[in-house]
Design a protein around this motif. Structure first.
Motif: not given
Length: 865
Positions: A709-713, A733-744
């Motif tokens: 849900s954090d990645v979707m937001l 992780k999979a959702a972030a790679e798919r949507d191009g969201v940067d996680i630090r």
């Protein structure tokens, strides 16, 4: 350009009309309705905002969003529509159930009304029968009285009938009437009294022969009128005629009081209702009013119109509208003027119903252990001193060797207990140090002997003074050769902390966390200050305290560290902590040992709360869970209203400034951490990085691992996810790679702040500077058809390029600045011409070129500090 309808724009952007209107109002600051349109200026401003908001804002490929993201957005919109449809169906079901309940209630009322009518009819019949029986009884009594009077009259008339009416007369003599003889009285019931009298008269006169003639002398002149009057009096008495007349008059009066045709007879229920209404009209109305009330509500309670209340207020010299609020004193005057009574409403809040707010009696108070907070500058040895006290190695477990959340510990020394709170010393944890000071009794200020008083040390002193708690200074790192405690004492006096050795009241203890030097002396001074403060609390009441820290555990759910300040907390108690409520399922101390109860000054770690509370929130043990949940909902609603009221409203004064804010770049950030205090620290640190050109906005902060849900937001809002001591799960992780969201993710707060600051520098508008290329002299002017003015030039210094900008200087004065339209050498277009060569130059806009002008060629380049 014609106006563009918002509905058409929503279709083109594949957005819901309502969402687009909300976005337009947010970006433009102007209210729009569903059928409204955008003019050319509004469309340009909104399109610029929309383009800027969907620009890439990440480190690597921040703005890239694929087809999967759009499909997900469409799925989300469909889910919202399905949810709304389900809500509407639920509302319809509720309305249907309410209608059925109202119909059942209506039937029950009709049956009750019918039963009441039948009872009233039965009562009416019973009254009619009783009345008829009374009339029959009265008629019988009257007949008996009449009969008794008739019998008395017959008894009186019997002697007169037996007496002889005439004496025997000799033959041939006529019998004369006797004037003194009483007349015969006959019964009224006799059908023919004259016939009977004739028979009596014949019986009294002597028998005559057939030749005898009866002669009556009628020549007398004396007529006894009284005899005939008496006769008529007996036949028709005057009293009877008078009674009959009066009786007729009475009957006529009754007929006048008869009900009109078609009028309904008043039942007993109607009569009681009428009497009750008359009683209510005579009794003045009593209204109950709180601290404030609107004019319309006051009129409803007074059973008057709002106009009447407003007229009364005008008489009192106050102009008010229907929706205007008046205080209790004004309402009291108005109610009294209108002839009613008023009572002040006593409002009992939910807190008063379920929480113990009474003051403790002196005999109920018992001594309690002190709560000590350890404060100081970063890396001055606070946690090391606490390690020496606890004989543990807490510092080894902290990332980077600095404390990043509050720890609460229990220590026993010489048979007496103490509670220690360890607070961070980094500048980012100001709020956490403030909470620690407000919840404690004694503050140990740790100052490094080789470093002196630093900014966070001064801040800790301010927190201790604001909380009005006793300060004990621990001069740490005395084992180092460069330690200088006298310099520390001198610096303390500059902040109004005078040591005892210098005649003040501040205890200064030299210690060494490394060699455990002075630790016992420090603890003895803590106990000494405790005895002086005479700390007491009532353990025999419901628990009350403060939330020290809170975090979200993957297996156990929300976990909160509580410090009980008064009362006793038991396992199974219902507690309210800020905006969350729950029942204490388990309770542990700092060593992980299960507890059944915790008294004053005892820190515990509990589970069972519905949500993660905020660090610093107060908690109370309550008696009613239902009222507790209602109280939590009220607090949440109040917070929402405060946030809504804090939002800047659009007015004519600030409309232009808000539109200019659209030029500001924003960095949206989502913060996730292991504890609530760290979330607040990271949020505050990032917000402080905002400048004039870049604004950092933390759109969400929470406790726990980074989830999908954090990645979707982050994908929908174009945000960067910052994790502090947490990791994303595999789905995230999979959702972030798919949507191009940067996680630090970070372990030390320094690294987080430095990297975000570096990222912001990449988003700042770059600075520009002028780079001089060369100087060109205009030697001749050519006018060419279809081309314009061409300057024959000679490059005297440097060079001139095709993409260079030209500054036209005439007699030392800048005439114009323009760009090169054409650069030729002979008949060929060239990219640049070096010094010492001739060329032909034509400009884009400026054509008033004269011989002798000087062209300065230059370019504008961007650079960063």
């Amino acid at each position: 350009m014609a106006k563009i309808k918002i509905s058409d724009l929503a279709k083109d952007l594949e957005m819901v009309n309502k969402d687009l209107i909300a976005l337009i109002e947010k970006e433009l600051g102007v209210e729009k309705k569903s059928g409204a349109s955008l003019d050319e200026r509004e469309f340009d401003v909104f399109f610029e905002h929309l383009t800027a908001s969907r620009r890439v804002k990440s480190f690597d490929d921040y703005f890239s969003t694929g087809a999967e993201a759009r499909q997900k957005n469409a799925a989300e919109r469909q889910a919202v529509k399905d949810k709304k449809l389900a809500e509407q169906m639920a509302v319809l079901e509720q309305l249907k159930a309410a209608a059925e309940a109202a119909e059942a209630q209506k039937k029950a009322e009709a049956q009750a009304k019918k039963a009441a009518a039948e009872a009233a009819e039965a009562q009416k019949k019973a009254e009619a029968q009783a009345k008829k029986a009374a009339e029959q009884k009265a008629a019988e009594e009257k007949a008996k009285a009449e009969k008794s009077r008739t019998d008395e009259q017959e008894k009186k008339s019997q002697p007169a009938a037996k007496a002889p009416t005439a004496k025997a007369q000799p033959k041939n003599q006529t019998a004369k009437p006797d004037k003194t003889k009483e007349p015969v009285v006959h019964k009224p019931s006799d059908p023919n009294p004259f016939k009977k009298r004739e028979k009596e008269t014949v019986g009294l006169t002597p028998k005559r022969g057939p030749a005898e003639i009866r002669r009556v002398d009628t020549r007398t002149s004396n007529v006894n009128i009284d005899k005939y009057n008496e006769k008529y009096e007996r036949i028709a008495p005057a009293d009877a005629m008078k009674d009959n007349y009066a009786h007729k008059q009475k009957i006529r009066q009754k007929s006048q009081n008869r009900r009109p045709q078609g009028a309904k007879r008043e039942t007993e229920a109607d009569k009681l209702r009428r009497l009750q209404l008359e009683k209510i009209k005579k009794t003045p109305i009593t209204v109950t009013v709180g601290e404030e009330i609107t004019v319309g509500d006051l009129a409803v309670k007074l059973k008057k119109t709002a106009v009447d209340v407003i007229k009364t207020l005008m008489k009192l010299g106050m102009m008010a509208t229907v929706n205007q609020t008046i205080d209790y004193d004004t309402a009291e005057i108005v109610v009294t003027e209108m002839g009613a009574r008023i009572e002040k409403q006593v409002v009992v809040t939910i807190e008063e119903q379920i929480m113990d707010e009474f003051e403790d009696k002196a005999e109920d108070l018992k001594p309690r252990d002190p709560v000590v907070v350890v404060m100081g500058h970063v890396d001055h040895g606070k946690t090391s001193i606490l390690d020496a006290i606890r004989n543990s190695a807490v510092t080894d477990t902290e990332a980077g060797g600095i404390t990043q959340h509050i720890g609460a510990y229990r220590v026993n020394y010489n048979g007496r207990g103490m509670t220690f709170l360890d607070t961070p010393g980094h500048a980012a944890f100001t709020a956490m140090r403030q909470r620690g000071a407000m919840a404690t009794d004694i503050a140990i200020l740790v100052v490094a002997a080789d470093d002196g008083i630093m900014p966070q040390t001064v801040e800790a002193i301010s927190h201790a003074k604001a909380a009005n708690i006793q300060v004990i200074v621990a001069i740490n790192k005395m084992d180092k050769p460069e330690a200088n405690p006298d310099r520390i004492m001198q610096q303390l006096t500059e902040h109004e902390l005078v040591p005892e050795k210098w005649g003040g009241d501040v205890i200064c203890v030299p210690v060494s966390a490394k060699t455990h030097e002075g630790i016992d002396n420090l603890l003895e001074n803590v106990l000494l200050v405790t005895d002086m403060l005479e700390l007491k609390a009532n353990p025999d009441r419901k628990a009350k305290g403060v939330v020290i820290e809170a975090r979200l555990d993957k297996g156990r759910g929300p976990i909160a560290t509580l410090l009980v300040q008064s009362g006793t907390l038991h396992a199974g108690d219902i507690i309210v902590a800020g905006t969350t409520v729950g029942r204490v399922r388990t309770m542990f101390n700092e060593n992980g040992r299960a507890l059944k109860e915790a008294g004053p000054s005892v820190p515990v770690e509990i589970t069972g709360l519905a949500e993660t509370p905020s660090a610093g929130d107060g908690f109370d043990a309550v008696s009613d869970e239902r009222l507790a949940r209602e109280l939590v909902e009220q607090r949440k609603q109040k917070i929402k209203e405060e946030q809504f009221n804090a939002t800047t409203k659009v007015t004519l004064d600030n409309l232009f400034s808000q539109l200019n804010e659209g030029e500001l770049k924003e960095l949206n950030v989502i913060v996730k951490a292991d504890v609530q205090g760290s979330v607040e620290a990271v949020r505050d640190s990032l917000v402080k990085l905002s400048g004039e050109e870049v604004r950092v906005r933390v759109i969400h902060g929470g406790v726990g691992a980074i989830n999908e849900s954090d990645v979707m937001l982050a994908g929908t809002s174009g945000a960067l996810i910052v994790g502090f001591n947490v990791r994303p799960d595999s789905v995230a992780k999979a959702a972030a790679e798919r949507d191009g969201v940067d996680i630090r993710t970070y372990r030390v707060i320094y690294d987080c702040i430095d990297e975000i600051e570096a990222a912001m520098k990449g988003m700042l508008a770059p600075k520009t500077r002028e780079v001089a290329l060369g100087s060109i002299e205009v030697r001749d002017i050519y006018k060419i058809s279809n081309v314009g003015t061409v300057a024959g030039c000679y490059v005297t210094d440097g060079k001139v390029t095709r993409n260079a900008q030209i500054r036209v200087v005439r007699d030392g004065i800048v005439v114009a600045e323009d760009t090169i339209a054409s650069l030729r050498r002979f008949k060929d277009d060239v990219k640049e011409v070096a010094s010492g060569y001739e060329c032909g130059i034509s400009l884009e806009k400026f054509a008033d070129i004269k011989q002798g002008d000087v062209f300065e060629a230059f370019t504008i380049e961007e650079y960063r500090d």
